[in-house]
Write a protein that holds these residues in place. Structure first.
Motif, short mmCIF file in Angstrom:
data_model
loop_
_atom_site.label_atom_id
_atom_site.label_comp_id
_atom_site.label_asym_id
_atom_site.label_seq_id
_atom_site.Cartn_x
_atom_site.Cartn_y
_atom_site.Cartn_z
N ASP A 1 -6.31 8.09 -0.16
CA ASP A 1 -6.21 7.43 -1.47
C ASP A 1 -4.74 7.12 -1.73
O ASP A 1 -3.93 8.04 -1.92
CB ASP A 1 -6.79 8.35 -2.54
N GLY A 2 -4.40 5.85 -1.74
CA GLY A 2 -3.01 5.43 -1.94
C GLY A 2 -2.49 5.66 -3.34
O GLY A 2 -1.30 5.49 -3.59
N CYS B 1 0.81 -1.22 0.00
CA CYS B 1 0.00 0.00 0.00
C CYS B 1 0.84 1.27 0.00
O CYS B 1 0.32 2.36 -0.20
CB CYS B 1 -1.00 0.00 1.16
N GLY B 2 2.14 1.13 0.23
CA GLY B 2 3.02 2.30 0.19
C GLY B 2 3.42 2.83 1.55
O GLY B 2 3.85 3.98 1.66
N PRO C 1 -3.18 4.15 3.62
CA PRO C 1 -3.31 4.37 2.17
C PRO C 1 -4.16 3.24 1.58
O PRO C 1 -3.81 2.07 1.69
CB PRO C 1 -1.87 4.29 1.65
N HIS C 2 -5.28 3.60 1.01
CA HIS C 2 -6.21 2.61 0.48
C HIS C 2 -6.01 2.44 -1.03
O HIS C 2 -5.96 3.42 -1.77
CB HIS C 2 -7.64 3.04 0.77
N LEU C 3 -5.89 1.18 -1.45
CA LEU C 3 -5.72 0.84 -2.86
C LEU C 3 -6.56 -0.39 -3.18
O LEU C 3 -6.89 -1.18 -2.30
CB LEU C 3 -4.25 0.49 -3.15
N LEU D 1 -2.56 -3.24 -5.38
CA LEU D 1 -1.67 -3.82 -4.37
C LEU D 1 -0.84 -4.95 -4.96
O LEU D 1 0.38 -5.01 -4.76
CB LEU D 1 -2.48 -4.33 -3.18
N GLU D 2 -1.50 -5.84 -5.69
CA GLU D 2 -0.80 -6.97 -6.30
C GLU D 2 0.25 -6.49 -7.30
O GLU D 2 1.38 -6.99 -7.33
CB GLU D 2 -1.80 -7.90 -6.98
N ARG D 3 -0.09 -5.49 -8.09
CA ARG D 3 0.86 -4.95 -9.06
C ARG D 3 2.08 -4.38 -8.34
O ARG D 3 3.22 -4.66 -8.70
CB ARG D 3 0.18 -3.86 -9.90
#
Length: 157
Positions: A138-139, A6-7, A94-96, A101-103
């Protein structure tokens, strides 16, 4: 806080630099047994996470002048443990999307956390409740904008 990819680390480093605080890399707070489990694709359970959470809290306390930590803190109980030890903490999530996330995880060669553990992390994640001092952002926003939003939450006008 948040699941793998998520960063947390990128955002945490940028926020710490912006605030002039120290940065605690949560990945380095895991005991060797946890790293071995995750490397083998075995999700951590609540018992295995306890030493990690205590290590993160201890590192935050040691800074004394303000610190930012990258820590999954996936459950309310985990965040409460950190709050009990550290005191006033703002958690930022941070929401994704799962696809994002997988990428991101697939673009981290050599990291001990395999993409195969993403689903277990998403299943474990308890988004912050409204009574927690937490911010969901927003991630996908630029890191500088995420930092700005967190700073605004830390220092409301």
């Amino acid at each position: 806080m948040g699941v793998a990819g998520c960063g947390k680390s990128t955002l945490g480093r940028a926020l710490a630099q912006h605030l002039g605080w120290s940065f605690v890399e949560g990945d380095l707070c895991h005991p060797p047994e946890n790293v071995a489990r995750m490397t083998a694709g075995v999700p951590l359970d609540d018992d295995a996470r306890q030493p990690f959470l205590h290590n993160v809290a201890t590192a935050l306390i040691a800074s004394r002048q303000g610190a930012v930590a990258s820590c999954s803190a996936l459950k309310r109980d985990y965040r409460d443990l950190i709050r009990r030890q550290v005191g006033d903490v703002l958690f930022a999530l941070p929401h994704l999307s799962r696809a994002d996330l997988e990428r991101r995880m697939s673009q981290r060669p050599g990291h001990f956390m395999p993409t195969s553990l993403l689903d277990s992390q998403l299943a474990t994640l308890e988004p912050p409740d409204t009574d927690e001092r937490a911010l969901v952002i927003d991630g996908n926003l630029p890191v500088a904008e995420q930092v700005r939003q967190i700073e605004a939450a830390l220092h409301p006008s």
